[in-house]
Design an enzyme around this catalytic site. Structure first.
Site, PDB file in Angstrom:
ATOM      1  CE  LYS A 153      -1.759   7.016  -3.449  1.00  0.00           C
ATOM      2  NZ  LYS A 153      -2.243   6.090  -2.409  1.00  0.00           N
ATOM      3  CD  GLU A 187      -4.962   3.466  -2.445  1.00  0.00           C
ATOM      4  OE1 GLU A 187      -5.760   4.340  -2.075  1.00  0.00           O
ATOM      5  OE2 GLU A 187      -3.798   3.727  -2.826  1.00  0.00           O
ATOM      6  CG  ASP A 207      -9.744   4.113   0.613  1.00  0.00           C
ATOM      7  OD1 ASP A 207      -9.247   4.782   1.543  1.00  0.00           O
ATOM      8  OD2 ASP A 207      -9.058   3.424  -0.155  1.00  0.00           O
ATOM      9  CG  ASP A 260      -1.732   1.252   1.402  1.00  0.00           C
ATOM     10  OD1 ASP A 260      -1.661   2.111   0.495  1.00  0.00           O
ATOM     11  OD2 ASP A 260      -2.436   1.382   2.417  1.00  0.00           O
TER      12      ASP A 260
END
Lengths: 643, 250
Positions: free
Chosen positions: A82, A183, A205, A9
């Protein structure tokens, strides 16, 4: 034995690596998680903060060490990278106001970003590769074997460029990325291991930098995503930035200090508001206290009520994607059987209440929201590695989050693959020429839901070349667009009248070319080698220091006098050899001198030990028996934690 | 998994491939055209080989044939879903992540065909449109493709208004104009909502008309296609109206 495939992850705030054992040999018999576990780092912690920093010796620090460095010298650290993956300079103007990213000055629109870190600039995939390499090392230390293959998770709403950038990061880190998994979908796999049942689930999420909602249909082990939506720029970071902005205003008003002038104070402020945010998930009030320049102190008490009022607009932004996803799935909120919460930001009570209100049911929170995505990635890794009893019936059918289109006449988007199509998905389009003898056709590929091409994400521009000269409109060029199981686009073309394979020169709008990635892989190998040499040198020097310090000390002991003159001369000679070697930078010669000195002082060490035992018998302390620490033992394999 | 020469039974077979216990799958895989498996030489290979489990080379095919279905429009959607799941289990790239590059490419190609076929066939409207396309029949100006094309060329889209809708469409356009000029007051909102309900009811009736045309087609009446074209054109006209109302109301 087959190579192990790990699940990673790669998060905005934290990253994790997990593994699921295939056979009974490695499966932990007492683990409730059916052999799926997070691999801890050397520090024993599961979470590796997604922070990369250069210390003053130009050593790359990753994770918790880098997070500490961020507080001291923020200009030599990068976090939340990210957010920059697969993006161009014109996309990130808003981020630049909020994050201390130091972009290279000479960037032009459409170019891959480069970020200053120390004396060099790095692209976001290279920074991410450092984090991935750390996770790879953690896994390799845990297994005592090399790890070369991984499944890496990405936000479901990542576009093609962001996915490609993540895959590139894997390659640069020396990992073969077997699959990119969304994810929320990964999270559903982790939950699905325990709950083998059929029905519709929604995965909400809300992470550090991104928000995803996915609606899945579960049937006999098939995890079919029916719709997904989200916002790749909505997460805990936004809450932090809001709190910082409020505090900055506060400080300017109350104390007359413009904190923004002091990057280290901003970072202290950032850490303080994050701690307050976290505290407010379990308490009603939190105190913020930050030391400011000029000896001033900022103190503020925040109640949960104030906090919720402030962040309400951010939480509200997650609801619209939920409604859109439900609409695309053709479902109402009440038709969803289970809701699963993923991501650190779902610990906020306000978020839980909102989700519960929207779906009219209590969401699942059994699995740690920070770890569930990595665990799911490990499950998918297990499936790809050939599966095991637990996973043999499991199959993930994911979708593409965004519609794929091509720019048609007049600058409009002609959709060729609808969003929420199960991947792999394909479309075939035909093109022709507009002018007699035209030998090439330009195609502009887009991703997004907007009607005009300029409002969609530009993925790539292709030139179909090598079309045989023919009257206008006669060539018939068939172009096939294929989105693979990673959500990444592939294009091929053929001129049908001549049967000629048309040549395509893909110009990714925001991606690295293969050559660039190859070069980065080589660079990282070169650096990895010099990094390693440097580390070995430092370690050898440290070891030498320890031995020499012990030797100096022992010269004043009784034991030294008991050595023969020859023995003493030999030790003296080897001592100067070691000191000489230490002034050089060859770790091998230092190591050789250490070994020689060690051998020559064996007798001395024995005598000192005897003396120490003797004095201990006489009731004295063992202090004088200090013979040095010797080389530090290699770190033992960390114990796995099971959730 | 490495490539095996033809004629040798592959020992790395997947045991579940042999069972063939899924009835839906057998229907789907059975009416395809059998060929010789490249890996083990079994003569009954379809998308994958029933004997050794290996995926077979991908080839162009229409979506009905891919599922081994006749070109008919009434179809058991639950069975289609079961077939989709069963074939996904056999063909998906996940299953071939350690196979040869050749098999990985075929798996990718076949799974994209499978997904495209399932997506097209499971929806009654896209299934009908697809069949008409296979039969070489052009839809009228209201079709989605045509709309996009018209938009792309900048040409005013031809609006052949279905006769029975002339009056209602005229009134609706007046209302929409009014809404654009002066906003939506309570009265107008009520009127638009009522019109929307009426249009939705008409859309539902069209489903029945379409089903009637399907029955004729499935029993061999090729003239049914004209009826389908008519229904689809009127339907897409209605859908556009509903979309216009939704835009104004939101």
């Amino acid at each position: 034995m087959e190579d192990r495939v790990v699940g990673i992850d790669l998060g905005t705030t934290n990253s994790l690596v997990a593994y699921m054992a295939s056979g009974p040999s490695l499966a932990q018999p007492d683990a409730p998680g059916k052999g799926v576990f997070i691999i801890p780092g050397e520090d024993g912690l599961n979470l590796v903060p997604s922070v990369v920093a250069l210390d003053l010796d130009n050593q790359m620090l990753i994770g918790n060490d880098a997070r500490e460095a961020l507080l001291k010298s923020p200009d030599r650290a990068v976090y939340s990278v990210k957010r920059l993956m697969g993006r161009g300079v014109e996309d990130v103007q808003a981020e630049l106001k909020l994050f201390p990213f130091h972009l290279a000055e000479d960037l032009v629109p459409g170019e891959v970003l480069r970020i200053h870190l120390g004396e060099r600039t790095y692209t976001p995939p290279e920074i991410s590769a450092h984090i991935l390499r750390q996770l790879k090392r953690n896994a390799e230390r845990f297994f005592g074997a090399t790890v070369k293959q991984a499944v890496i998770t990405v936000p479901a709403y990542f576009n093609d460029a962001q996915r490609q950038a993540t895959k590139d990061a894997g390659r640069i880190a020396g990992l073969e990325v077997l699959r990119l998994v969304n994810e929320p979908t990964a999270a559903s796999l982790a939950y699905g291991l325990d709950k083998k049942q059929n029905g519709t689930i929604a995965v909400y999420d809300f992470g550090g930098g991104t928000f995803d909602i996915s609606i899945l249909k579960l049937q006999d082990g098939i995890f079919e995503v029916v719709a997904t939506n989200g916002d790749t720029h909505l997460g805990g970071d936004d809450i932090d930035n809001l709190l910082i902005a409020v505090a900055v205003q506060d400080i300017a008003g109350d104390l007359g200090v413009d904190v923004r002038q002091y990057p280290d104070a901003v970072q202290r402020l950032r850490r303080a508001v994050i701690e307050a945010k976290i505290a407010l998930s379990s308490r009603d009030t939190a105190d913020i206290q930050v030391e400011l320049p000029e000896g001033k102190l900022y103190q503020r008490r925040i109640t949960r009520e104030m906090f919720e009022q402030m962040v309400q607009p951010i939480v509200d932004r997650t609801l619209e994607p939920c409604r859109k996803a439900l609409k695309d799935a053709g479902l109402t909120a009440s038709q969803v059987d289970e809701v699963v919460l993923v991501g650190g930001s779902t610990r906020i009570p306000l978020v839980r209440r909102q989700v519960e209100a929207l779906f009219a049911r209590k969401p699942h929170t059994e699995l740690n929201p920070d770890e569930v995505v990595a665990l799911g990635a490990a499950v998918q890794a297990n499936i790809l590695a050939g599966g095991s009893d637990e996973t043999k019936d499991m199959l993930l059918l994911d979708v593409t989050p965004l519609s794929l289109g091509i720019e048609a006449l007049g600058g409009v988007t002609a959709v060729i693959i609808q969003r929420n199509s199960t991947i792999p998905a394909s479309a075939t389009e035909h093109f022709t020429t507009g002018v007699d003898g035209q030998v090439s056709v330009a195609i502009h590929v887009l991703q997004g839901e907007r009607e005009l091409a300029k409002d969609c994400r530009s993925l790539a521009r292709f030139d179909l070349k090598g079309i045989p000269p023919m009257p206008a409109g006669l060539p018939r060029i068939e172009v096939r667009f294929l989105i693979d199981a990673n959500g990444i686009l592939h294009v091929s073309a053929r001129e049908q009248r001549s049967g000629k394979e048309a040549k395509i020169e893909v110009q990714p709008s925001y991606g690295l070319t293969d050559d660039q990635v190859e070069k980065m892989i080589l660079d990282s190998y070169d650096n990895a080698e010099s990094d390693m040499l440097e580390r070995l040198l430092i370690e050898a020097r440290n070891e030498a220091q320890t031995i020499l310090a012990a030797l100096v000390k022992s010269r004043s002991s009784e034991a030294w006098k008991m050595l023969s003159i020859t023995e003493q001369r030999k030790v003296d000679e080897l001592e100067s050899k070691l000191r000489l070697a230490m002034s050089g930078d060859d770790h091998n010669s230092i190591q050789w001198a250490i070994d020689e000195l060690n051998k020559a002082t064996m007798h001395l060490a024995e005598l000192m030990m005897d003396a120490a035992v003797g004095s201990a018998l006489k009731g004295k302390t063992m202090e004088s028996a200090d013979v040095g620490e010797g080389p530090t033992a290699p770190h033992p394999i960390g114990k796995a934690e099971f959730s | 998994m490495s490539e095996k020469s033809t004629g040798v039974v592959n020992s790395g077979l997947k045991p579940e491939a042999k069972k063939g216990s899924d009835s839906a799958l057998q229907v789907m895989n059975g009416e395809h055209h059998p060929h010789q498996c490249w890996s083990c030489g079994d003569m009954r290979a379809e998308h994958f080989c029933g004997a050794c489990g290996h995926v077979q080379p991908a080839e162009p095919t229409d979506f009905f044939s891919f599922f081994g279905l006749p070109r008919k429009l009434e179809l058991d959607e639950a069975a289609l879903e079961r077939g989709f799941y069963a074939l996904s289990r056999k063909l998906h790239p996940d299953v071939y992540s350690r196979a040869s590059a050749k098999e990985q490419a075929w798996s990718l190609e076949k799974t994209s065909q499978l997904n495209d076929a399932y997506r097209t066939l499971k929806d009654p409207i896209s299934r009908t449109e697809y069949l008409l396309m296979l039969e070489g029949i052009q839809l009228d100006e209201q079709s989605k493709k045509a709309t996009e094309k018209a938009r792309a060329s900048g040409a005013e889209k031809k609006q052949s208004v279905p006769p029975e809708l002339l009056e209602e469409a005229f009134e609706l356009n007046m209302m929409l104009e009014e809404a654009k000029m002066g906003g939506v007051d309570k009265d107008l909102r009520a009127q638009l909502t009522a019109t929307r309900e009426d249009l939705t009811a008409r859309l539902n009736t069209m489903q029945d008309e379409l089903r009637g045309a399907w029955k004729r087609w499935d029993s061999g009446d090729s003239g049914a296609t004209a009826r389908m074209v008519d229904v689809l054109n009127r339907r897409s006209y209605l859908c556009n109206l509903v979309r216009d109302i939704d835009e104004v109301l939101s």
